[in-house]
Design an enzyme around this catalytic site. Structure first.
Site, PDB file in Angstrom:
ATOM      1  N   GLU A   4       9.288   0.347   3.445  1.00  0.00           N
ATOM      2  CA  GLU A   4       8.283  -0.659   3.122  1.00  0.00           C
ATOM      3  C   GLU A   4       8.654  -1.380   1.835  1.00  0.00           C
ATOM      4  O   GLU A   4       8.573  -0.810   0.751  1.00  0.00           O
ATOM      5  CB  GLU A   4       6.900   0.002   2.930  1.00  0.00           C
TER       6      GLU A   4
ATOM      7  N   ASP B  10       7.251   4.717   1.659  1.00  0.00           N
ATOM      8  CA  ASP B  10       6.284   3.902   0.928  1.00  0.00           C
ATOM      9  C   ASP B  10       6.863   3.281  -0.345  1.00  0.00           C
ATOM     10  O   ASP B  10       7.605   3.929  -1.087  1.00  0.00           O
ATOM     11  CB  ASP B  10       5.113   4.826   0.546  1.00  0.00           C
TER      12      ASP B  10
HETATM   13  C1  NOJ Z   1       1.966   0.931  -0.099  1.00  0.00           C
HETATM   14  C2  NOJ Z   1       0.888   1.536   0.738  1.00  0.00           C
HETATM   15  O1  NOJ Z   1       0.947   1.009   2.023  1.00  0.00           O
HETATM   16  C3  NOJ Z   1      -0.406   1.256   0.025  1.00  0.00           C
HETATM   17  O2  NOJ Z   1      -1.510   1.559   0.826  1.00  0.00           O
HETATM   18  C4  NOJ Z   1      -0.404   2.033  -1.259  1.00  0.00           C
HETATM   19  O3  NOJ Z   1      -1.558   1.711  -2.004  1.00  0.00           O
HETATM   20  C5  NOJ Z   1       0.821   1.719  -2.108  1.00  0.00           C
HETATM   21  N1  NOJ Z   1       2.019   1.633  -1.347  1.00  0.00           N
HETATM   22  C6  NOJ Z   1       1.033   2.776  -3.158  1.00  0.00           C
HETATM   23  O4  NOJ Z   1       1.438   3.982  -2.577  1.00  0.00           O
END
Ligand code: NOJ
Ligand code: MG
Length: 583
Positions: A299, A225
């Site tokens: 991500e 993430d």
């Molecule tokens: C990306 C995640 O997909 C999202 O849902 C989240 O709010 C942020 N990162 C923070 O962790």
């Protein structure tokens, strides 16, 4: 016979063998990853919140879809300020989702069905309600150093202000004051998500232990993430104070908005890649033991140049799948075929030749395909994701063409929506619409839950848009999807070469070819009919046989189209196969 001829005869079988031989693909290189947002997938105990047992009970559905792996959004202990992305215990399961035993049962069942389980790894931040943070506030030095602290700045009236102008992704200052320690802590996301300090080797080790803990349970890897936010600039280079970030070009935006600043000190730092390579080393330690590859998908909504660095640096290996978000960030229902082609070519152009592309059209942070593109393009987008060269990733519900749900201001719970304090425009940034409960059937709560209230309302129209109905309707998004997961197992889609074209502003087409077989996929993005000439593609001549169509098309599998003048009606999507191929 001359010596030359003799050598030729000996070499011929070798050459034929070399030509036909293709590299054996590893499990993750040929599978489809299906993202489950656990809170919204299936509720087994009637509390209106999806849970692990719900997932375990639904794994056969994944098998029917033809997906081989599932990535679960966070299931760890959390106060849920960001619905699980604020983790208060990285080694425990959130109670409302189940127990560790439930998780182990899920793993067991998945193993029986040969479905790999991938978990979300959230390294950038923890929770302000974690033991780590509570200990930090009590002055426990070890844990104090887990977070990023900074002194406030006093103004001329003696009022204490945040250390600098940094803004959180979810609006407003990225700094929060804690009187217990008399300092501000950094949170690049919500207040409940204090950033972890990666310049502290103990944090680095702790997070590697988190990775090991879940790998030991038997998972197949991680989606990582918010990776781009891992490191802030080294403040010792700035006299020990984090500097202000410069203003971005777009001054129309209000200063509380994340896009107001150019994030040169808080995003995409070089040290981030080194960390990813270290995590890959941990994954590879496990592979060295049993030969089974653990995967990492990162991500980052970054430029292609930066995204590619997550793959590795040529010497060290990183993530197998740095997510390719072009279908989310760069094109939409209003894009032309040329814009679509341009976006799709990006990852393929920039990626190292020995790496695989991946295709992502949706996730829990972005509006659904049916809403971002159009209801008519659901099958076309699934064709792109499944049939382009590389790995396919599906967000749950995209296989049935779920649409964004309407969530009133009163029902809105996503911090991204709530932090706007704007009951009129909140929906433009709220992520609740794409997180509404999964639509299983026409019964109460779309079969998601037997409870009286679900954590988010079920989207309107579920009575006709759901898995059960689509299973029993031959022309349904679900059935198109299932055929696509089968089709992509064909060698031509696994190994075939790729070429694409915008035949005109509306029509995007791509060819895949391998070992004498040629497929052409055609997608009409707009609401206009066309007659197109597919002989643009080399060796595409004569007739094309219809293999698969979108659900509205009047064509059926087996129909023949003339390559030089094929009729494509408004919003039609077709997978075609060249009947007589030339080698
Ligand atoms: C990306 C995640 O997909 C999202 O849902 C989240 O709010 C942020 N990162 C923070 O962790
Ligand atoms: Mg539940």
């Amino acid at each position: 016979m001359s010596a030359k001829w003799r050598i030729g005869i000996i070499l011929l079988p070798v050459l034929v063998l070399v030509q036909c031989q293709v590299k054996e693909l590893d499990w993750w290189e040929k599978t489809v990853f299906y993202q489950i947002y656990p809170r919204s997938f299936k509720d087994s105990d009637g509390d209106g919140i999806g849970d692990l047992n719900g997932i375990t009970d639904s794994l056969e559905y994944l098998k029917e879809l033809g997906v081989g792996a599932t990535w679960l959004s966070p299931i760890f202990k959390s106060p849920m300020y960001d619905f699980g992305y604020d983790i208060s215990d990285f080694y425990a399961i959130q109670e409302e989702y189940g127990t560790m035993e439930d998780f182990e049962r899920l793993l067991q069942k998945a193993k029986e069905l040969d479905i790999k389980i991938v978990l979300d790894f959230v390294p950038n931040h923890g929770s302000n309600e974690s033991v780590w943070f509570e200990e930090a506030l009590k002055g426990h030095e070890k844990y104090y150093n887990y977070f990023v602290w900074e002194d406030g700045v006093e103004d001329e009236n003696g009022k204490l202000n945040p250390p600098n102008n940094w803004v959180s992704v979810f609006r407003k200052s990225a700094w929060e004051y804690r009187k217990e320690v008399g300092k501000y802590y950094l949170h690049q996301f919500v207040i409940g998500q204090p950033d972890l300090n990666y310049r502290n080797p103990e944090v680095v080790e702790e997070m590697k232990n988190v990775i090991r803990f879940w790998l030991d349970k038997g998972i197949a890897g991680f989606r990582v993430d918010a990776i781009a936010h891992l490191f802030e600039v080294d403040k010792t280079l700035f006299g020990g104070k984090y500097p202000d970030e410069p203003l971005a070009q777009n001054r129309e935006i209000d200063p509380d908005n994340y896009d107001y600043l150019d994030h040169i000190y808080t995003k995409d730092h070089e040290e981030t890649f080194e960390m990813v390579y270290q995590w890959r080393d941990v994954l590879d330690e496990y592979k060295a033991k049993d030969g089974f590859t653990r995967v990492m998908m990162t991500e980052a909504y970054s430029s292609p140049q930066i995204t590619m660095k997550y793959f590795g640096d040529g010497v060290r290996a990183g993530a197998q799948m740095p997510f390719n978000f072009v279908l989310i960030s760069e094109v939409s229902g209003s894009s032309t075929a040329a814009e679509l082609k341009y976006a799709l070519d990006k990852f393929l152009t920039f990626k190292p030749v020995d790496k695989l592309a991946n295709w992502v059209a949706g996730n829990h942070d972005n509006n659904r395909v049916a809403s971002r593109y159009s209801v008519e393009l659901v099958d076309g987008l699934n064709m792109i994701v499944m049939l382009l060269p590389g790995i396919a990733v599906t967000y749950m519900g995209e296989e049935i063409g779920m649409v964004d749900g309407y969530v009133s201001w009163e029902d809105t719970v996503d911090p991204s929506g709530c932090n706007t304090d704007d009951p009129i425009n909140y929906w433009t940034v709220s992520r609740d619409p794409e997180r509404t409960p999964f639509q299983w059937n026409s019964e109460k709560n779309a079969g998601f839950s037997t409870g009286d209230k679900t954590w988010l309302p079920v989207a309107e129209g579920y009575e006709t848009l759901n898995v059960e109905i689509q299973k029993s309707t031959s022309r349904s998004h679900l059935n198109v999807y299932k055929q696509l997961t089968r089709l992509r197992n064909e060698p031509v889609f696994r190994y075939g070469r790729f070429e694409s074209v915008a035949l005109n502003p509306d029509i995007f087409a791509f060819k895949r070819w391998h070992d004498g077989e040629i497929y052409v996929t055609v997608i009409n993005l707009k609401n206009r009919d066309h007659t197109i000439d597919l002989t643009y593609f080399e060796h595409v001549v004569g007739h094309l046989e219809v293999v698969l169509t979108d659900i509205r098309s009047k064509k059926v599998p087996g129909d023949l189209l003339e390559a030089s003048q094929a009729e494509i009606v408004a919003h039609e999507s077709l997978v075609l196969k060249v009947v007589h191929t030339l080698r």
